[in-house]
Design an enzyme around this catalytic site. Structure first.
Site, short mmCIF file in Angstrom:
data_model
loop_
_atom_site.label_atom_id
_atom_site.label_comp_id
_atom_site.label_asym_id
_atom_site.label_seq_id
_atom_site.Cartn_x
_atom_site.Cartn_y
_atom_site.Cartn_z
N HIS A 41 27.83 47.81 56.72
CA HIS A 41 27.90 47.71 58.50
C HIS A 41 26.24 47.31 58.37
CE1 HIS A 41 27.85 49.51 62.67
NE2 HIS A 41 28.94 48.80 63.05
N SER A 42 26.18 46.81 59.94
CA SER A 42 24.82 46.16 60.71
C SER A 42 24.16 46.41 59.79
CB SER A 42 24.98 47.49 61.71
OG SER A 42 24.66 46.72 62.68
#
Length: 287
Positions: A101-102
């Protein structure tokens, strides 16, 4: 949704990292990588919804319950890439998948591109490439980073009188999250100090980067990914709203899904976590 979670410590040659283990021991090996200033609890809602996977959700160095890097060491993206590879070595995983994520998605892309023989699949949530900078900006960026390093001894982390105030601050922070998401991150990210609570994260994580990849560098990593890859984008996330982002996806073999939600759509609520799981479960089930 609850699931049995095992807390483990990974003693790498240079640092000790913490992680959560989910799923059956004989499940498909997956290393889950959270975003900047988050921790392994970023996957507390999603991981239990991915049956059949053996997920090691890391706390990156300087985050959560993992150790901070030694004085003088850095927190550059390629340092995280090396850490993840060493984690796989310690777990005995020759071939494994990445769930990022991210910032964790960015690290995942860099590792998959540079070590294609090790990575089975790439599952990304609202992250693909790092912020970039061009060559002519490099001297000024390095100067900014050096001045920030000199000022670091005088920098103090905020202290919150109680956990609720820390949770409220996280709700408003970079990549704003729901209250429930902030509470999950706070469980693993806060520590008691004189006067209340503060975040465990290393203060050096907020320093400006001394060097950024150029756009050409970043695109080269994304284009070098050889394994099956799926990118889940949030309609109100950090990528989908970026001008010309669609053009970045041209020439990439990534399967892209657009879902309602914000940057932490996999953590903000149960519906978002299930929607992301509904994308990734068939993806991981493909022979």
């Amino acid at each position: 949704m609850t699931a049995q979670v095992e807390e483990i410590r990974l003693n790498l040659p240079h640092i000790e990292l913490a992680a959560h283990l989910y799923g059956p021991e004989d499940g498909q090996p997956v290393i889950a990588l959270h975003g900047w200033l988050d921790n392994a609890n970023s996957f507390a809602r999603l991981a239990p919804r991915l049956p059949g996977l053996r997920i090691a959700a890391l706390d990156f160095a300087g985050h959560g319950l993992s150790s901070h890097r030694a004085p003088g060491a850095s927190y550059l993206l390629w340092d995280y890439v090396a850490d993840v590879l060493l984690v796989a070595e310690q777990l005995g995983w020759e071939r494994f998948s990445l769930l990022g994520h991210s910032m964790g998605a960015i690290v995942s892309v860099m590792l998959a591109a540079s070590m294609p023989d090790r990575i089975e699949r790439l599952a990304l949530i609202d992250g693909l490439m790092p912020y970039t900078g061009e060559a002519e900006q490099a001297p000024a960026k390095l100067g900014e980073a050096l001045r920030a390093q000199l000022a670091l001894p005088d920098k103090r982390k905020p202290v919150y009188a109680d956990i609720d105030r820390a949770v409220q601050a996280r709700m408003r922070g970079t990549g704003a999250v729901s209250r429930e998401a902030a509470e999950l991150l706070a469980r693993r990210g806060l520590m008691p100090v004189h006067g209340g609570y503060t975040w465990r994260t290393d203060s050096r994580l907020t320093l400006p980067s001394p060097l950024r990849l150029t756009r050409a560098h970043a695109l080269a990593f994304a284009r070098a990914v050889q394994c099956p890859a799926m990118l889940v984008l949030a309609e109100e996330g950090l990528l989908h709203v970026e001008p010309n982002f669609a053009s970045l996806l041209e020439g990439l073999s990534f399967e892209v899904r657009l879902l309602p939600g914000k940057h932490h759509l996999h953590l903000d609520d149960e519906a978002g976590a299930q929607a992301v799981a509904d994308c990734f479960n068939p993806f991981f089930a493909i022979p």
